[in-house]
Design an enzyme around this catalytic site. Structure first.
Site, mmCIF file in Angstrom:
data_model
loop_
_atom_site.group_PDB
_atom_site.id
_atom_site.type_symbol
_atom_site.label_atom_id
_atom_site.label_comp_id
_atom_site.label_asym_id
_atom_site.label_seq_id
_atom_site.Cartn_x
_atom_site.Cartn_y
_atom_site.Cartn_z
ATOM 1 N N LYS A 171 0.728 -1.089 -0.157
ATOM 2 C CA LYS A 171 0.178 0.018 0.152
ATOM 3 C C LYS A 171 0.684 1.447 0.257
ATOM 4 C CE LYS A 171 -4.247 -1.823 1.964
ATOM 5 N NZ LYS A 171 -5.283 -1.452 2.999
ATOM 6 N N ASP A 221 -10.155 3.164 2.441
ATOM 7 C CA ASP A 221 -10.116 2.560 3.791
ATOM 8 C C ASP A 221 -11.009 3.492 4.718
ATOM 9 O OD1 ASP A 221 -9.315 0.134 2.941
ATOM 10 O OD2 ASP A 221 -7.026 0.656 3.264
ATOM 11 N N GLY A 245 -1.411 -0.102 9.514
ATOM 12 C CA GLY A 245 -2.080 0.519 8.315
ATOM 13 C C GLY A 245 -3.371 0.724 8.669
HETATM 14 P P1 ATR Z 1 -0.531 -3.544 9.010
HETATM 15 O O1 ATR Z 1 0.083 -2.474 8.397
HETATM 16 O O2 ATR Z 1 -0.938 -4.433 7.999
HETATM 17 O O3 ATR Z 1 -1.900 -2.990 9.471
HETATM 18 P P2 ATR Z 1 1.231 -3.705 11.261
HETATM 19 O O4 ATR Z 1 1.878 -2.465 10.547
HETATM 20 O O5 ATR Z 1 2.158 -4.928 11.587
HETATM 21 O O6 ATR Z 1 0.292 -4.336 9.901
HETATM 22 O O7 ATR Z 1 0.108 -3.398 12.299
HETATM 23 C C1 ATR Z 1 -0.383 -4.607 13.035
HETATM 24 C C2 ATR Z 1 -0.943 -3.723 14.596
HETATM 25 O O8 ATR Z 1 -1.285 -4.719 15.085
HETATM 26 C C3 ATR Z 1 0.329 -3.102 15.132
HETATM 27 O O9 ATR Z 1 -0.361 -1.867 16.015
HETATM 28 C C4 ATR Z 1 0.940 -4.192 16.141
HETATM 29 O O10 ATR Z 1 1.460 -3.707 17.282
HETATM 30 P P3 ATR Z 1 2.870 -3.149 17.316
HETATM 31 O O11 ATR Z 1 3.003 -1.860 16.617
HETATM 32 O O12 ATR Z 1 3.248 -3.290 18.588
HETATM 33 O O13 ATR Z 1 3.557 -4.380 16.477
HETATM 34 C C5 ATR Z 1 -0.389 -4.781 16.497
HETATM 35 N N1 ATR Z 1 -0.507 -6.186 16.980
HETATM 36 C C6 ATR Z 1 -0.104 -7.306 16.286
HETATM 37 N N2 ATR Z 1 0.048 -8.434 16.949
HETATM 38 C C7 ATR Z 1 -0.150 -8.045 18.448
HETATM 39 C C8 ATR Z 1 -0.388 -8.583 19.515
HETATM 40 N N3 ATR Z 1 -0.325 -9.815 19.644
HETATM 41 N N4 ATR Z 1 -0.462 -7.819 20.643
HETATM 42 C C9 ATR Z 1 -0.851 -6.467 20.363
HETATM 43 N N5 ATR Z 1 -0.841 -5.878 19.211
HETATM 44 C C10 ATR Z 1 -0.510 -6.551 17.957
#
Ligand code: ATR
Length: 287
Positions: free
Chosen positions: A71, A108, A136
């Site tokens: 993206k 989105d 994202g």
């Molecule tokens: P995308 O861009 O596809 O949304 P991303 O940037 O990896 O993917 O964002 C995922 C979100 O889910 C982030 O806020 C991530 O938290 P971190 O910034 O600390 O990585 C959150 N996330 C994913 N798994 C998690 C978990 N087990 N517990 C809490 N937050 C989680």
């Protein structure tokens, strides 16, 4: 007579995307015959994005949807970026203009906001919002909420630096605050004081109860609206918990549908048959 349309979605991985089905149902409902409408799926690894974008131009396809992880990266291969996509800093829809130029849009934020206003019947104006996550999906949700007049938005994330980065990218002084999950007491306080609680993290996607990873999930109460952008399962453990506590709930399938509706409108000027699409997607998820 409709103009034949060739569309696609790119991502990596791309296997489970519901977008082809959604747009095929919409095309059929709007009078496209089978040989007049194409919506392909392409699994494009990051290193092959540049080559794919050249092919896309050569083929003269009308548009595409973009999903994880392209993206942001796709933006450098486009000729123009819409204001929505600029604010979010990412593109999920590309439209080819008559002169061949490619414009990047982001639907989105629209999809997220429309799901809240139309499907939950809630106007975010003047509301206090707590968002879990800073990836994202949060990047699209935060500007949409603020522009709709939310009184304030608190971004709670496991990694504080990521939430701070998200705020720093926004170029206006917006009523925003960040909290780390580690500071559970503050997150719980914000959850208790919020009118709308939104999960934009991937927690819940497995269907297993991981709600303990979202501080304050146990403090949700009647009178609040809880939104989950995860739609598989349709009722996530967080939504189940919220429903049991008497809160209003909204699943992530509505956001997916409305972002698709806006993309379809950009490409064709036509509307999505929303109830029909919802039924088709629910049936697909049930399988
Ligand atoms: P995308 O861009 O596809 O949304 P991303 O940037 O990896 O993917 O964002 C995922 C979100 O889910 C982030 O806020 C991530 O938290 P971190 O910034 O600390 O990585 C959150 N996330 C994913 N798994 C998690 C978990 N087990 N517990 C809490 N937050 C989680």
């Amino acid at each position: 007579m409709v103009k034949p349309l060739a569309l696609c979605i790119i991502g990596h991985p791309i296997g489970h995307s519901l977008s082809p089905l959604m747009h095929e149902v919409a095309a059929k409902a709007n009078g496209y015959k089978e040989d007049e409408f194409r919506y392909e799926k392409y699994d494009v690894p990051p290193l092959e994005l540049a080559a794919f974008m050249s092919k896309f131009r050569e083929w003269g396809m009308n548009g595409m949807n973009i999903t994880v992880p392209h993206k942001v990266a796709v933006m450098e291969f486009l000729d123009a970026i819409s204001p929505d996509a600029k604010v979010i800093g990412a593109v999920n829809t590309v439209a080819r203009q008559n002169d061949g130029r490619l414009t990047g849009h982001n639907t989105d934020g629209y999809g997220f906001l429309t799901s809240i206003t139309e499907n939950a019947g809630t106007d975010p104006a003047g509301k206090k919002v707590l968002i879990y996550g800073a990836g994202g999906a949060a990047r699209a949700a935060v500007p949409a909420l603020i522009e709709a007049g939310a009184a304030n938005v608190v971004i709670a994330n496991r990694t504080l630096a990521k939430a701070e980065e998200l705020i720093a990218r926004l170029d206006r002084a917006w009523p925003l605050a960040t909290i780390a999950f580690e500071d559970a007491e503050s997150v719980i306080k914000s959850v208790k004081g919020a009118d709308i609680i939104v999960n934009t993290t991937s927690v819940g996607m497995t269907g297993a109860d991981e709600t303990r990873e979202l501080p304050g999930a146990g403090d949700i109460r009647e009178g609040q609206l809880v939104v989950d952008i995860v739609y598989k399962p349709l009722e996530t453990p967080l939504l189940k918990k919220a429903r049991a506590a008497g809160a209003k709930t909204l699943d992530g399938l509505w956001m997916l549908i409305h972002q698709g509706a806006r993309a379809f409108e950009i490409w064709t000027g036509m509307k999505f048959p929303v109830p029909e699409i919802r039924r088709a997607l629910e049936a697909e998820l049930d399988e």
